[in-house]
Write a protein that holds these residues in place. Sequence first.
Motif, short mmCIF file in Angstrom:
data_model
loop_
_atom_site.label_atom_id
_atom_site.label_comp_id
_atom_site.label_asym_id
_atom_site.label_seq_id
_atom_site.Cartn_x
_atom_site.Cartn_y
_atom_site.Cartn_z
N ASN A 70 29.66 -82.97 -28.51
CA ASN A 70 28.84 -83.74 -29.46
C ASN A 70 27.49 -83.07 -29.65
N ARG A 71 26.91 -83.31 -30.83
CA ARG A 71 25.59 -82.74 -31.14
C ARG A 71 24.56 -83.16 -30.08
N ALA A 72 24.74 -84.37 -29.54
CA ALA A 72 23.81 -84.86 -28.51
C ALA A 72 23.84 -83.97 -27.26
N SER B 195 30.68 -84.21 -40.18
CA SER B 195 30.32 -84.25 -38.75
C SER B 195 31.46 -84.89 -37.97
N GLY B 196 31.42 -84.70 -36.65
CA GLY B 196 32.43 -85.34 -35.81
C GLY B 196 32.48 -86.84 -36.04
N ILE B 197 31.30 -87.45 -36.18
CA ILE B 197 31.25 -88.90 -36.43
C ILE B 197 31.74 -89.19 -37.86
N GLY B 198 31.31 -88.39 -38.81
CA GLY B 198 31.59 -88.66 -40.23
C GLY B 198 33.07 -88.69 -40.56
N ALA C 32 27.65 -83.18 -47.84
CA ALA C 32 27.97 -82.09 -46.90
C ALA C 32 27.37 -80.81 -47.47
N GLY C 33 27.30 -79.77 -46.61
CA GLY C 33 26.53 -78.58 -46.97
C GLY C 33 27.29 -77.42 -47.57
N SER C 34 28.54 -77.63 -48.00
CA SER C 34 29.25 -76.53 -48.68
C SER C 34 30.37 -77.09 -49.54
N LYS D 110 33.40 -75.98 -49.48
CA LYS D 110 34.59 -76.10 -48.60
C LYS D 110 34.59 -77.46 -47.90
N LYS D 111 33.41 -77.87 -47.40
CA LYS D 111 33.33 -79.17 -46.71
C LYS D 111 33.61 -80.31 -47.69
N CYS D 112 33.08 -80.20 -48.91
CA CYS D 112 33.31 -81.27 -49.91
C CYS D 112 34.79 -81.37 -50.28
N ASN E 132 27.82 -81.82 -52.58
CA ASN E 132 27.27 -80.66 -51.88
C ASN E 132 25.75 -80.69 -52.07
N TYR E 133 25.05 -81.20 -51.03
CA TYR E 133 23.61 -81.44 -51.21
C TYR E 133 22.81 -80.15 -51.38
N LYS E 134 23.43 -79.00 -51.09
CA LYS E 134 22.69 -77.74 -51.28
C LYS E 134 22.66 -77.34 -52.76
N SER F 297 19.86 -95.78 -39.74
CA SER F 297 19.43 -94.46 -39.27
C SER F 297 20.04 -94.22 -37.90
N MET F 298 21.00 -93.28 -37.83
CA MET F 298 21.65 -93.03 -36.53
C MET F 298 21.20 -91.72 -35.90
N ALA F 299 20.42 -90.92 -36.60
CA ALA F 299 19.86 -89.69 -36.03
C ALA F 299 18.84 -89.16 -37.03
N GLY G 86 17.65 -98.91 -37.04
CA GLY G 86 17.94 -97.72 -36.24
C GLY G 86 18.96 -98.05 -35.16
N THR G 87 19.83 -97.09 -34.83
CA THR G 87 20.88 -97.39 -33.84
C THR G 87 21.02 -96.27 -32.82
N THR G 88 21.42 -96.65 -31.60
CA THR G 88 21.88 -95.67 -30.59
C THR G 88 23.06 -96.31 -29.88
N GLU H 261 29.01 -74.94 -39.00
CA GLU H 261 30.11 -74.54 -39.89
C GLU H 261 31.38 -75.35 -39.65
N HIS H 262 31.43 -76.07 -38.53
CA HIS H 262 32.64 -76.80 -38.17
C HIS H 262 32.87 -78.00 -39.10
N ILE H 263 34.15 -78.38 -39.19
CA ILE H 263 34.54 -79.60 -39.91
C ILE H 263 35.26 -80.47 -38.91
N1 LIG Z 1 23.04 -93.46 -33.21
C1 LIG Z 1 24.15 -93.29 -32.54
O1 LIG Z 1 24.68 -94.22 -31.94
C2 LIG Z 1 24.79 -91.93 -32.53
C3 LIG Z 1 26.02 -91.75 -31.85
C4 LIG Z 1 26.62 -90.51 -31.92
C5 LIG Z 1 26.01 -89.48 -32.60
N2 LIG Z 1 24.81 -89.66 -33.17
C6 LIG Z 1 24.13 -88.58 -33.88
O2 LIG Z 1 24.89 -88.31 -35.05
C7 LIG Z 1 24.73 -86.98 -35.43
C8 LIG Z 1 26.09 -86.35 -35.65
O3 LIG Z 1 26.70 -86.08 -34.40
P1 LIG Z 1 28.01 -85.18 -34.35
O4 LIG Z 1 28.30 -84.90 -32.92
O5 LIG Z 1 29.05 -85.80 -35.21
O6 LIG Z 1 27.43 -83.84 -35.04
P2 LIG Z 1 28.11 -82.60 -35.72
O7 LIG Z 1 29.60 -82.68 -35.69
O8 LIG Z 1 27.47 -81.41 -35.15
O9 LIG Z 1 27.69 -82.72 -37.24
C9 LIG Z 1 26.37 -82.72 -37.66
C10 LIG Z 1 26.33 -82.25 -39.12
O10 LIG Z 1 25.16 -82.76 -39.71
C11 LIG Z 1 24.82 -81.95 -40.82
N3 LIG Z 1 23.36 -81.79 -40.88
C12 LIG Z 1 22.59 -82.30 -41.84
N4 LIG Z 1 21.31 -82.02 -41.63
C13 LIG Z 1 21.25 -81.31 -40.51
C14 LIG Z 1 20.19 -80.71 -39.77
N5 LIG Z 1 18.93 -80.81 -40.18
N6 LIG Z 1 20.50 -80.05 -38.64
C15 LIG Z 1 21.79 -79.94 -38.23
N7 LIG Z 1 22.83 -80.49 -38.89
C16 LIG Z 1 22.56 -81.16 -40.02
C17 LIG Z 1 25.54 -80.61 -40.63
O11 LIG Z 1 26.53 -80.50 -41.64
P3 LIG Z 1 26.16 -79.90 -43.10
O12 LIG Z 1 26.06 -78.42 -42.92
O13 LIG Z 1 27.29 -80.31 -43.92
O14 LIG Z 1 24.84 -80.50 -43.50
C18 LIG Z 1 26.23 -80.76 -39.27
O15 LIG Z 1 27.49 -80.16 -39.23
C19 LIG Z 1 23.93 -86.30 -34.32
O16 LIG Z 1 22.58 -86.20 -34.71
C20 LIG Z 1 24.10 -87.24 -33.16
O17 LIG Z 1 23.06 -87.15 -32.23
C21 LIG Z 1 24.19 -90.87 -33.16
#
Ligand SMILES: NC(=O)c1ccc[n+]([C@@H]2O[C@H](COP(=O)([O-])OP(=O)(O)OC[C@H]3O[C@@H](n4cnc5c(N)ncnc54)[C@H](OP(=O)(O)O)[C@@H]3O)[C@@H](O)[C@H]2O)c1
Length: 321
Positions: free
Chosen positions: A38-40, A148-151, A169-171, A173-175, A188-190, A231-233, A256-258, A311-313
């Motif tokens: 996870n990104r965390a 993202s993994g969550i998305g 999403a940022g490409s 391919k992702k869209c 594609n927000y870019k 807002s989750m991150a 906001g959530t965690t 770059e991952h999906i």
């Molecule tokens: N609040 C909660 O309860 C909770 C729980 C779990 C995770 N989270 C948070 O949710 C987020 C997603 O987690 P994940 O593990 O699913 O992440 P992940 O798979 O790494 O996906 C994150 C995606 O966010 C996009 N992104 C947009 N702006 C970005 C930036 N400024 N820097 C980096 N990436 C950016 C990127 O895709 P593009 O290239 O398409 O923009 C990236 O692939 C993380 O921030 C995580 O900490 C929150």
Amino acid sequence: MKAVEVAGDSVPLKIGSREIPAPKLGQVLIEVCAAGVNRADILQRNGKYPPPIGASDILGLEVSGIIIETGENVSAFKEGDKVMALLEGGGYASHVIANEACILPMPVNTDYVQAASLPEALFTAWSNLFTYADMQRGETLLFHGGTSGIGVIALQMANRFGIKSIATAGSRKKCDFLEILGVENAINYKEQDFVEIVKGLGGADVVIDMVGGDYWSKNLKVLKEEGRLISMAMMGGAKAEVNFVPLLINNLCVKGTTLRNKPLAFKKKIRDELIEYIMPMIESGDIRPVIDTVFELNDVQKAHNLMETSEHIGKIVLKID
Ligand SMILES: NC(=O)c1ccc[n+]([C@@H]2O[C@H](COP(=O)([O-])OP(=O)(O)OC[C@H]3O[C@@H](n4cnc5c(N)ncnc54)[C@H](OP(=O)(O)O)[C@@H]3O)[C@@H](O)[C@H]2O)c1
């Protein structure tokens, strides 16, 4: 047991050795077969997301595996059960302690790698969509970070519950992938202005955001009357100059959530709802795990490097022997 240690030099992650922990009241010991990345974990590796008090300092928020020991007062699971578990930490290891309240049976039609990719996304997606945002059938969701993994799980859930989804999403391919997943409008927000597109589509009832920064004002602009911004991150920054006028005019709500530091009772409620509403959809194939790449535990650094490229999906998973 084998465990990933944060070494802190140019190759921060290394395999080390620790004592196997013993399960306490309400806990089980799992022999880990796979762990989700996870990104965390990257934030924690960099010292920006310390584990909650009492949690393992080893990285890793989710695993799949086999229960090999149970502590006192564990009633729903037993030794030998194949499970997936949400953790406060400790997943990047051959063994981990999990609380019974955060364990789900492994879905019948998934393997260990697929199962390890699910808990964090399932708990986060469900709680954000339905507990916090109170989304209703027929409403429109804008989800930033669609691949993202969550998305990839949140958007499938939304689709199965009759919610119209728009995702960024940022490409290209992702869209394209998001459209295959059932997203009605992938932006594609870019290359495209999501505010203009979402407003053109009639606006969103709910925005789930992991970007923050300059998205704060833009998110408020696209919400319909009585809209909710979750807002989750804040990957794009925690500080911003925000125009709050739409908050007043449209009676908006911002939350906001965690998940990680929430009480066990909260997580158990989410776990029970997942078992009732979502597990059948996973077992029927209506909601599918989305795996980008699988790494051996020895290659954990490569797994983090890949995540940092964005770059991952979907999910990156570690296989643990
Ligand atoms: N609040 C909660 O309860 C909770 C729980 C779990 C995770 N989270 C948070 O949710 C987020 C997603 O987690 P994940 O593990 O699913 O992440 P992940 O798979 O790494 O996906 C994150 C995606 O966010 C996009 N992104 C947009 N702006 C970005 C930036 N400024 N820097 C980096 N990436 C950016 C990127 O895709 P593009 O290239 O398409 O923009 C990236 O692939 C993380 O921030 C995580 O900490 C929150």
